[in-house]
Design an enzyme around this catalytic site. Structure first.
Site, PDB file in Angstrom:
ATOM      1  N   GLY A   1      39.097  48.599  34.754  1.00 53.79           N
ATOM      2  CA  GLY A   1      40.511  48.887  34.511  1.00 53.79           C
ATOM      3  C   GLY A   1      41.221  47.547  34.379  1.00 53.79           C
TER       4      GLY A   1
ATOM      5  CG  ASP B   1      29.062  45.876  31.157  1.00 55.79           C
ATOM      6  OD1 ASP B   1      29.021  46.225  32.344  1.00 55.79           O
ATOM      7  OD2 ASP B   1      28.861  44.702  30.770  1.00 55.79           O
TER       8      ASP B   1
ATOM      9  NE  ARG C   1      41.582  51.582  44.660  1.00 58.55           N
ATOM     10  CZ  ARG C   1      41.154  51.883  43.438  1.00 58.55           C
ATOM     11  NH1 ARG C   1      39.961  52.418  43.256  1.00 58.55           N
ATOM     12  NH2 ARG C   1      41.905  51.645  42.396  1.00 58.55           N
TER      13      ARG C   1
ATOM     14  CG  HIS D   1      44.486  47.426  39.060  1.00 59.07           C
ATOM     15  ND1 HIS D   1      44.479  47.214  37.699  1.00 59.07           N
ATOM     16  CD2 HIS D   1      43.355  48.120  39.335  1.00 59.07           C
ATOM     17  CE1 HIS D   1      43.398  47.763  37.178  1.00 59.07           C
ATOM     18  NE2 HIS D   1      42.696  48.325  38.144  1.00 59.07           N
TER      19      HIS D   1
ATOM     20  CD  GLU E   1      40.837  46.091  43.958  1.00 57.36           C
ATOM     21  OE1 GLU E   1      39.736  45.886  43.402  1.00 57.36           O
ATOM     22  OE2 GLU E   1      41.641  46.945  43.557  1.00 57.36           O
TER      23      GLU E   1
ATOM     24  NE  ARG F   1      41.432  54.306  33.192  1.00 56.04           N
ATOM     25  CZ  ARG F   1      41.572  53.587  34.294  1.00 56.04           C
ATOM     26  NH1 ARG F   1      42.539  52.695  34.400  1.00 56.04           N
ATOM     27  NH2 ARG F   1      40.763  53.763  35.311  1.00 56.04           N
TER      28      ARG F   1
ATOM     29  CG  ASN G   1      37.363  53.041  46.271  1.00 55.44           C
ATOM     30  OD1 ASN G   1      37.853  54.122  45.910  1.00 55.44           O
ATOM     31  ND2 ASN G   1      37.359  51.972  45.495  1.00 55.44           N
TER      32      ASN G   1
ATOM     33  N   GLY H   1      39.315  44.049  34.755  1.00 50.23           N
ATOM     34  CA  GLY H   1      38.012  44.561  35.178  1.00 50.23           C
ATOM     35  C   GLY H   1      37.649  45.732  34.290  1.00 50.23           C
TER      36      GLY H   1
ATOM     37  CG  HIS I   1      42.825  43.732  38.269  1.00 56.57           C
ATOM     38  ND1 HIS I   1      42.447  43.616  39.591  1.00 56.57           N
ATOM     39  CD2 HIS I   1      41.956  44.612  37.719  1.00 56.57           C
ATOM     40  CE1 HIS I   1      41.397  44.382  39.816  1.00 56.57           C
ATOM     41  NE2 HIS I   1      41.082  45.011  38.695  1.00 56.57           N
TER      42      HIS I   1
END
Ligand code: AMP
Length: 401
Positions: A211, A281, A90, A179, A382, A240, A9, A209, A207
């Protein structure tokens, strides 16, 4: 052929790798190289000898992958002894072209290069990783696994933006979703845990995380997802914004004199939880909340409210829901988020069990026994999904030839 796949990745200044047994999912070694191109790098490798770290400067992605191979040679496991079956990459954006994992050749590289305008932050780095791995492993099959591929089953009414129709043909403006590797993995795991056939299930997968994205999965196929043309749309994320009135862009250009790049950068890197509370975080945010910080409290509320809106929307899209699945760092670990998101949804047949939710057991079930909709906490993986898909494709190709 062995079951071992090296999963790569590549980010703009980082390279993450994992040596995965695609059969069992075991990661025999994992590593992360950061600060590529800077005067001091950072490399971590975890193998059979435990974890090692170094801080040598690594000028390019090629230097980084060579450093990873050195770490395998020095600290194991030996890639020569294991005989890799494939390298799995990825790749973030596969556009409307790639609905399945694909063998990498010059034509694929050209097509992924054509998609760079749609994913300028991600695809160039992914391509860099592909080029380097092709040079260093010229005899191994290399497979691209696209983050967008799982969502290629979205029906036109879900992926079409209500903009002039020629924007799609001229500029590829539509929703693609991301994702996908995680959503597909977690959906399969949910079916397994429920002892049901995935083809018979309606799922809402969250999902959460760094993101964040939601997906509505019907019979194993994605029919709605919250990320759009880029990973900026949808849920509130670490940095974001997620959904935003599209008029905000024009307003800031006209009123504040900002450039498009400045606005793009702010929405991708300085918004979300970080923009609202100064912390992206979630663990740090939780500490601020516990200390009574009102900005952290508001950030938490905005974050959970947005997820709840999507749960409601996807419930309506699916008609009936068999399970809601929480995954990724926040989804797996924050009982507070799960409780806030599902609070008050009993009339929809969703009943969280507070004791199970506080400390999910191995089976991941956190709903009550009488909840019509099962609520599950399932770790995503993943790397394993990329390894499985790469091995499956390579095996199929070999059998066919
Ligand atoms: P991921 O992108 O899946 O690695 O998730 C990263 C996010 O998960 C970060 O915001 C972390 O703070 C958050 N996270 C990881 N562990 C925990 C935890 N134990 N409790 C709450 N959030 C966590």
């Amino acid at each position: 052929m062995s079951d071992y796949v090296l999963v790569i990745n590549a980010g703009s200044s980082s390279l993450k790798y994992s040596l995965v047994d695609a059969g069992s999912g075991e990661a025999l070694a994992e590593g992360l190289i950061e600060r590529i191109g800077e005067s001091e790098g950072h490399q971590q490798h975890r193998g059979p000898d435990g974890e090692t770290e170094s801080s040598d400067a690594l000028a390019t992605h090629e230097d980084a992958l060579r450093a990873a191979l050195d770490a395998f040679a020095k600290h194991g496991p030996s890639l020569d002894d294991l005989e890799l079956a494939a390298v799995g990459h990825r790749v973030v954006h596969g556009g409307a072209k790639f609905a399945v994992p694909s063998l990498i050749d010059d034509a694929l590289v050209a097509e992924v290069t054509d998609l760079v305008p749609l994913a300028p932050l991600h695809n160039p780095a992914n391509l860099e990783g592909i080029e380097v791995a092709r040079r260093l492993f010229p005899d191994l099959p290399q497979v691209a696994v696209f983050d967008t591929a799982f969502h290629q089953t979205l029906p036109p009414h879900a992926y079409t933006y209500a903009v002039p129709s020629e924007w799609l043909d001229d500029h590829g403006i539509r929703r693609y979703g991301f994702h996908g590797t995680s959503h597909s993995f977690v959906s399969e795991q949910a079916a397994h845990r429920l002892g049901r056939d995935l083809a018979d299930l309606n799922l809402i997968v969250l999902h959460l995380g760094n993101g964040c994205s939601a997906a509505a999965v019907q019979g194993g196929e994605s029919v709605e997802t919250s990320m759009g043309m880029t990973p900026l749309e949808g849920l509130v994320m670490g940095t974001r914004s997620g959904d935003l009135d599209p008029a905000v862009h024009g307003h800031l250009v006209r009123e504040a004199g900002w450039s498009v790049d400045e606005i793009d950068n702010a929405l991708n890197k300085k918004s979300g939880l970080k923009g609202l509370a100064g912390e992206n975080d979630f663990r740090a945010l939780a500490k601020l909340r516990a200390a009574g910080d009102p900005k952290a409290e508001l950030a938490f509320d905005v974050y959970c409210h947005r997820i709840k809106k999507y749960v409601g929307a996807y419930y309506a899209v699916l008609g009936t829901v068999d399970a809601i699945v929480f995954t990724a760092g926040v989804g797996q670990h924050s009982a507070d988020v799960r409780a806030a998101v599902l609070h008050g949804l009993e009339r929809l047949g969703i009943r969280l069990d507070p004791v199970r939710n506080a400390d999910p057991a191995e089976d991941g079930l956190v709903s009550t026994d009488d909840s019509e909709v099962a609520v599950l906490v399932i770790p995503t993986n993943e790397e394993w999904q990329i390894a499985r898909q790469a091995l499956e494709l390579v095996t199929k190709e070999e059998t066919a030839s």
